[in-house]
Scaffold this motif. Structure first.
Motif, PDB file in Angstrom:
ATOM      1  N   ALA A 342      23.060  35.503  39.394  1.00 29.91           N
ATOM      2  CA  ALA A 342      23.194  36.479  40.180  1.00 29.91           C
ATOM      3  C   ALA A 342      23.785  35.061  41.578  1.00 29.91           C
ATOM      4  O   ALA A 342      24.593  35.728  42.629  1.00 29.91           O
ATOM      5  N   LYS A 343      23.359  33.938  41.751  1.00 34.02           N
ATOM      6  CA  LYS A 343      24.022  32.814  43.352  1.00 34.02           C
ATOM      7  C   LYS A 343      25.379  32.751  42.551  1.00 34.02           C
ATOM      8  O   LYS A 343      26.437  33.049  43.803  1.00 34.02           O
ATOM      9  N   ILE A 344      25.754  32.748  41.787  1.00 32.24           N
ATOM     10  CA  ILE A 344      27.775  32.599  41.420  1.00 32.24           C
ATOM     11  C   ILE A 344      28.064  33.578  41.435  1.00 32.24           C
ATOM     12  O   ILE A 344      29.012  34.131  42.097  1.00 32.24           O
ATOM     13  N   ASP A 345      27.590  34.670  41.092  1.00 37.44           N
ATOM     14  CA  ASP A 345      28.055  36.423  41.833  1.00 37.44           C
ATOM     15  C   ASP A 345      28.000  36.490  43.155  1.00 37.44           C
ATOM     16  O   ASP A 345      29.291  37.491  44.138  1.00 37.44           O
ATOM     17  N   ALA A 346      26.924  35.929  44.288  1.00 41.13           N
ATOM     18  CA  ALA A 346      27.059  36.293  45.704  1.00 41.13           C
ATOM     19  C   ALA A 346      27.818  35.467  45.734  1.00 41.13           C
ATOM     20  O   ALA A 346      28.651  35.581  46.743  1.00 41.13           O
ATOM     21  N   LEU A 347      28.081  34.131  45.929  1.00 42.56           N
ATOM     22  CA  LEU A 347      29.319  33.030  46.118  1.00 42.56           C
ATOM     23  C   LEU A 347      30.529  33.175  46.285  1.00 42.56           C
ATOM     24  O   LEU A 347      30.993  33.442  47.094  1.00 42.56           O
ATOM     25  N   ILE A 348      31.034  34.382  45.285  1.00 42.28           N
ATOM     26  CA  ILE A 348      32.140  34.297  44.852  1.00 42.28           C
ATOM     27  C   ILE A 348      32.081  35.553  45.994  1.00 42.28           C
ATOM     28  O   ILE A 348      32.913  35.597  46.785  1.00 42.28           O
ATOM     29  N   ASP A 349      31.827  36.806  45.997  1.00 45.02           N
ATOM     30  CA  ASP A 349      31.735  37.943  46.836  1.00 45.02           C
ATOM     31  C   ASP A 349      31.533  37.059  48.703  1.00 45.02           C
ATOM     32  O   ASP A 349      33.085  38.096  48.395  1.00 45.02           O
ATOM     33  N   ARG A 350      31.086  36.344  48.951  1.00 42.07           N
ATOM     34  CA  ARG A 350      30.912  36.169  50.318  1.00 42.07           C
ATOM     35  C   ARG A 350      31.543  34.933  50.739  1.00 42.07           C
ATOM     36  O   ARG A 350      32.533  34.723  51.606  1.00 42.07           O
ATOM     37  N   SER A 351      32.923  34.031  48.909  1.00 43.45           N
ATOM     38  CA  SER A 351      34.113  33.355  49.126  1.00 43.45           C
ATOM     39  C   SER A 351      34.837  33.672  49.635  1.00 43.45           C
ATOM     40  O   SER A 351      35.293  34.671  49.760  1.00 43.45           O
ATOM     41  N   ALA A 352      35.831  32.680  51.203  1.00 44.91           N
ATOM     42  CA  ALA A 352      37.165  33.317  51.500  1.00 44.91           C
ATOM     43  C   ALA A 352      37.615  32.542  50.123  1.00 44.91           C
ATOM     44  O   ALA A 352      39.437  32.896  49.429  1.00 44.91           O
ATOM     45  N   VAL A 353      37.902  31.546  49.793  1.00 45.46           N
ATOM     46  CA  VAL A 353      38.477  31.057  48.488  1.00 45.46           C
ATOM     47  C   VAL A 353      37.843  30.527  47.662  1.00 45.46           C
ATOM     48  O   VAL A 353      36.584  29.705  47.949  1.00 45.46           O
ATOM     49  N   MET A 354      38.560  30.240  46.556  1.00 42.96           N
ATOM     50  CA  MET A 354      37.354  29.656  45.081  1.00 42.96           C
ATOM     51  C   MET A 354      38.627  28.788  44.671  1.00 42.96           C
ATOM     52  O   MET A 354      39.780  28.563  44.302  1.00 42.96           O
ATOM     53  N   VAL A 355      37.984  27.258  44.341  1.00 36.80           N
ATOM     54  CA  VAL A 355      39.060  26.794  43.694  1.00 36.80           C
ATOM     55  C   VAL A 355      37.553  26.355  42.233  1.00 36.80           C
ATOM     56  O   VAL A 355      36.732  26.366  42.003  1.00 36.80           O
ATOM     57  N   VAL A 356      39.010  26.265  41.222  1.00 34.40           N
ATOM     58  CA  VAL A 356      37.815  26.430  39.483  1.00 34.40           C
ATOM     59  C   VAL A 356      39.054  25.156  39.334  1.00 34.40           C
ATOM     60  O   VAL A 356      40.375  25.397  38.923  1.00 34.40           O
ATOM     61  N   GLU A 357      38.563  24.735  38.052  1.00 37.39           N
ATOM     62  CA  GLU A 357      38.543  23.720  37.206  1.00 37.39           C
ATOM     63  C   GLU A 357      38.486  24.985  35.384  1.00 37.39           C
ATOM     64  O   GLU A 357      37.095  24.380  35.180  1.00 37.39           O
ATOM     65  N   PRO A 358      39.257  25.794  34.473  1.00 36.06           N
ATOM     66  CA  PRO A 358      38.567  26.195  33.307  1.00 36.06           C
ATOM     67  C   PRO A 358      38.729  25.226  32.487  1.00 36.06           C
ATOM     68  O   PRO A 358      38.663  25.683  31.435  1.00 36.06           O
ATOM     69  N   THR A 359      37.440  24.252  32.861  1.00 39.34           N
ATOM     70  CA  THR A 359      37.252  23.081  31.825  1.00 39.34           C
ATOM     71  C   THR A 359      36.192  23.432  30.443  1.00 39.34           C
ATOM     72  O   THR A 359      35.687  22.923  29.829  1.00 39.34           O
ATOM     73  N   THR A 360      34.795  24.137  31.191  1.00 37.08           N
ATOM     74  CA  THR A 360      33.824  24.325  30.627  1.00 37.08           C
ATOM     75  C   THR A 360      33.663  25.854  30.554  1.00 37.08           C
ATOM     76  O   THR A 360      34.165  26.341  30.898  1.00 37.08           O
TER      77      THR A 360
END
Length: 561
Positions: A342-360
């Motif tokens: 839920a919190k990841i979904d909400a944070l992505i929904d509200r953010s302008a930018v997402m920075v991700v290292e897809p290592t895990t």
């Protein structure tokens, strides 16, 4: 967002949704909205019995369960499985709109008694990750920390010996699978069961509810069933058994579409309220998250492995803040029940930018959530900008087919992950470009919020804009650079910025006193939920605009012009 069905859900039930206390239990009715080739359809429970009964010579079954049991007795378990695969169109059926909308809701656990694989197929397409539990030994494995655990109470067609489908299977369920029954009862001690796709004639529903009643008795929580165009007698029969009906209006011919629309409204409600029901541990992210959904935020969500976060916080976040963005991580938000989805979904929904290292597993799941998010929801008749995603240290092919080039950026190469200075420089270049495109250095957003009657949000947005501009201007002044204290402006307070702006004669003393009053108002809004009258909000927004116009532009903005 205009809602049609949300008002039919009692407030305590909606509160449970936001708190992560729903336990959805999906029945055969949900499969009716599956997509099938022309001329084919998923049979109802009674029709399934008729189809099997046609294969039984000189035998007239008394019901579907009787027909299934007789078919197995006559032709064996393997032939029964083959016939069910055929009748239920398991190979051809694809998830429909209702599956799509349901699986988008970030439940940490969902249950089903269905034999098919429609939910799994949709979860594989949808954001996140699904861990399917069929056997009892799987219960001890923490398989879905970054996704949804799908508990298949009665097995599925890939596990013939585990399938609960005949009279004998139902009668022996508690004896053969006591841990499954106990696990379900344990979930229902703290969660609210919400049944979808069941009728009282469904043996799956009756057995599950008997387990709950037998294990918990009078202490069981209230349960609910979502139905479409249910009759009064059907509603009364459910409620006599302690199950409240959420009766969605509309013809049964629109069953799948009605469910899909209701699920979409529930998802939006969860997104709108999960942050306000959470504890945000950092001040700047809290201010941004208090803006209404639909406002342009400065949030930059970092999806990074835990062992890498300290490097980002010390070496990267200061540069992100200097460019006017507000870095935030999942650790900065403690959601009700700590529902990670839920919190990841909400944070992505509200953010302008997402920075991700897809290592895990976690960060790859969060990247999928961003990639499948296509664009932001239409609000107030206007489409919000797409989420900008920066992928660090990965082959661009991981997402280039899913995202347009305008939405996704890559920082690749050997130094991208191992050299913090190189990473900070690359991120700064990209974020500077993104900031210009989003107009984060301009004052349109506070004015837009003010015009929409969002006074509290307008004040927060205006003060954040002022703080960002002051930090950018002051840290580049020759006096500050030569005094070797430039670095402290990466995390200093607005009050300290004001003092230095005044000492550099950027802001007159009288104006400084006004701004301090606006700061106190902003803090009261953030921490006590204080309302702001329109006149006061207009004073702050227009006052900030005047201050911004008298401040010099940062060097990079001057060069751009």
């Amino acid at each position: 967002m205009t809602t049609k069905y949300l008002k039919l859900f009692p407030k305590p039930l909606l509160d449970d949704l936001v708190a992560g206390r729903w336990l959805p239990v999906i029945g055969a009715g949900m499969s009716l909205n599956a997509k099938l080739p022309t001329g084919k359809s998923i049979p109802l429970w009674a029709k399934l019995g008729e189809s099997l009964g046609e294969d039984l010579a000189d035998f007239s079954p008394t019901g579907t369960l009787d027909a299934i049991s007789a078919f197995q007795h006559e032709f064996g378990r393997s032939k029964l499985i083959e016939r069910l695969i055929e009748i239920l169109h398991v190979k051809d059926a694809q998830p429909g709109r209702a599956h799509d909308a349901f699986c988008a809701i970030p439940f940490d656990i969902a249950c089903t008694t269905n034999f098919d694989f429609l939910l799994e197929r949709q979860y594989e397409r949808a954001p996140g990750y699904v861990y399917t539990v069929v056997d009892e030994e799987q219960l001890s494995v923490n398989g879905a920390p970054a996704g949804t655990l799908l508990l298949k109470l009665h097995g599925d067609l890939r596990h013939p010996s585990r399938l609960v489908v005949t009279e004998e299977d139902y009668d022996a369920f508690l004896t053969r699978y006591p841990l499954i029954a106990t696990y379900l009862a344990n979930l229902l001690i703290t969660k609210t069961a919400v049944f979808v796709g069941y009728s009282l004639d469904d043996p799956d529903f009756r057995q599950i509810w008997n387990i709950v009643t037998g294990r918990l008795g009078r202490t069981r929580r209230m349960a609910y069933a979502i139905m479409v165009d249910a009759g009064s007698s059907e509603i009364a029969r459910f409620e006599r058994r302690g199950v409240k009906i959420i009766n969605l209006p509309g013809p049964k011919s629109r069953y799948g579409d009605t469910l899909a629309e209701a699920f979409a409204e529930l998802h939006a409600h969860w997104r709108d309220n999960v942050i306000s029901a959470s504890k945000v541990t950092e001040e700047e992210p809290l201010r941004e998250l208090l803006l209404p959904r639909g406002a342009q935020t400065r949030l930059c969500f970092f999806s990074i492995a835990v062992d890498r976060l300290s490097i980002y916080r010390s070496e990267v976040f200061p540069y992100v803040q200097a460019l006017g963005f507000v870095p935030v991580t999942a650790d900065d938000v403690i959601s009700p029940g700590d529902n990670v989805n839920a919190k990841i979904d909400a944070l992505i929904d509200r953010s302008a930018v997402m920075v991700v290292e897809p290592t895990t597993q976690h960060t790859r799941a969060e990247l999928r959530m961003a990639i499948t998010r296509r664009g932001r929801t239409m609000l107030s008749g206007a489409a919000l900008p797409r989420l900008k995603t920066i992928i660090v240290g990965s082959d661009p092919s991981i997402a280039q087919e899913e995202f347009s080039s305008a939405d996704i950026f890559y920082i690749t190469g050997e130094n991208s992950a191992n050299d913090p200075a190189h990473l900070a420089k690359e991120l700064s270049n990209l974020l500077s470009h993104i900031s210009d495109n989003l107009g984060l250095g301009q004052d349109q957003e506070p004015q837009r919020l003010l015009s929409q009657g969002e006074g509290r949000a307008a004040v927060i947005s205006a003060m954040t804009l002022l703080e960002t501009r002051l930090r950018q201007v002051i840290q580049t002044l020759p006096a500050m650079v030569t005094s070797n204290i430039q670095g402290r402006y990466r995390a200093t307070s607005l009050r300290m910025l004001l003092e230095d702006a005044s000492s550099q004669e950027l802001i007159p003393y009288e104006q400084q006193r006004l701004i301090e009053g606006w700061m106190r108002l902003r803090n009261e809004i953030v921490h006590s939920g204080k309302e702001v009258n329109p006149a006061k909000a207009k004073e702050v927004v227009n006052g900030v605009r005047d201050v911004l116009h008298q401040l010099p532009l940062p060097p990079w903005s001057q060069n751009a012009n």
